[in-house]
Design a protein around this motif. Sequence first.
Motif, PDB file in Angstrom:
ATOM      1  N   UNK A 202       0.860  -1.177   0.000  1.00 44.21           N
ATOM      2  CA  UNK A 202       0.000   0.000   0.000  1.00 44.21           C
ATOM      3  C   UNK A 202       0.897   1.228   0.000  1.00 44.21           C
ATOM      4  N   UNK A 203       0.527   2.204  -0.791  1.00 41.23           N
ATOM      5  CA  UNK A 203       1.324   3.421  -0.908  1.00 41.23           C
ATOM      6  C   UNK A 203       0.674   4.538  -0.108  1.00 41.23           C
ATOM      7  N   UNK A 204       1.472   5.199   0.715  1.00 44.76           N
ATOM      8  CA  UNK A 204       0.984   6.355   1.453  1.00 44.76           C
ATOM      9  C   UNK A 204       0.035   5.975   2.569  1.00 44.76           C
ATOM     10  N   UNK A 205      -0.932   6.824   2.833  1.00 47.05           N
ATOM     11  CA  UNK A 205      -1.883   6.628   3.918  1.00 47.05           C
ATOM     12  C   UNK A 205      -2.541   7.949   4.244  1.00 47.05           C
ATOM     13  N   UNK A 206      -3.237   8.050   5.360  1.00 53.35           N
ATOM     14  CA  UNK A 206      -3.920   9.302   5.708  1.00 53.35           C
ATOM     15  C   UNK A 206      -2.991  10.502   5.765  1.00 53.35           C
ATOM     16  N   UNK A 207      -1.766  10.287   6.272  1.00 52.64           N
ATOM     17  CA  UNK A 207      -0.826  11.415   6.376  1.00 52.64           C
ATOM     18  C   UNK A 207      -0.443  11.938   4.994  1.00 52.64           C
ATOM     19  N   UNK A 219       6.520   6.686   0.954  1.00 46.06           N
ATOM     20  CA  UNK A 219       6.564   5.533   1.832  1.00 46.06           C
ATOM     21  C   UNK A 219       5.765   4.394   1.231  1.00 46.06           C
ATOM     22  N   UNK A 220       6.309   3.187   1.316  1.00 47.29           N
ATOM     23  CA  UNK A 220       5.615   2.005   0.847  1.00 47.29           C
ATOM     24  C   UNK A 220       5.443   1.061   2.022  1.00 47.29           C
ATOM     25  N   UNK A 221       4.212   0.684   2.262  1.00 48.59           N
ATOM     26  CA  UNK A 221       3.925  -0.220   3.375  1.00 48.59           C
ATOM     27  C   UNK A 221       3.683  -1.609   2.815  1.00 48.59           C
ATOM     28  N   UNK A 222       4.545  -2.561   3.152  1.00 50.23           N
ATOM     29  CA  UNK A 222       4.376  -3.929   2.692  1.00 50.23           C
ATOM     30  C   UNK A 222       3.290  -4.614   3.486  1.00 50.23           C
TER      31      UNK A 222
END
Length: 227
Positions: A202-207, A219-222
Amino acid sequence: MGFGYALYFSERGRNRVIRWEPDSGEASVVAGASSEEGQTLMDPYGLAFDHQGDLLIADKGHYRICRLRSGRLESVRLVDKDNHRRRLPESAAPYDPQSYDCPTALSKGLNGTILASLYEERTIYRLHPDGEMELVLGVSPSRRYELAGPRTTVPAPEVRSSPIYYPTAVIESRGGTIFFVEQAARTVREYDPVQGITSLFRVGGPALRSREETPAVGQVETLRAGN
């Protein structure tokens, strides 16, 4: 997208498709320059070449996939052979089985097929050379369903009844595994017909979504099964 010695790309904001010759640097408009009815584009998105070497264009704003042949655009005739798009008693009032809501990405699939994502329908189709539409991922747009939040994994038996969240890019490996982007979930998925759907990252997020400027470093979240 490359074809032969030329590169093709869409200018979505200017509603046209460009062909660029790397050797000479010459660029030319191959589609979208005419104001003639049927020859205009509205937000051209994905490009792909079909089994005959003709350029296909996802004409997103016109709800169609078109083919460039002999310098002219023609809508690709799509056929619902298994009648899965037929109106049902539960279908939404404005639903039209012949309307293909916002085609986005196109890519070459196996055996001369084309993979196409339909963004607003939340579906991914395999288009066969004869125009047959084979639903690969997502729920038929004729059905009513609720979006309860994306799942990290979907077992193979549940894939046909599990929504996907506004797909864009899609590509198929030589082994038949399909990788696609769910834009609304900001997630890259892997679909294996035997294993089902898993999430790669997933790439990124709320921030990231709250930022007004693109960060210098993303940022990349595995994601792993169960997370």
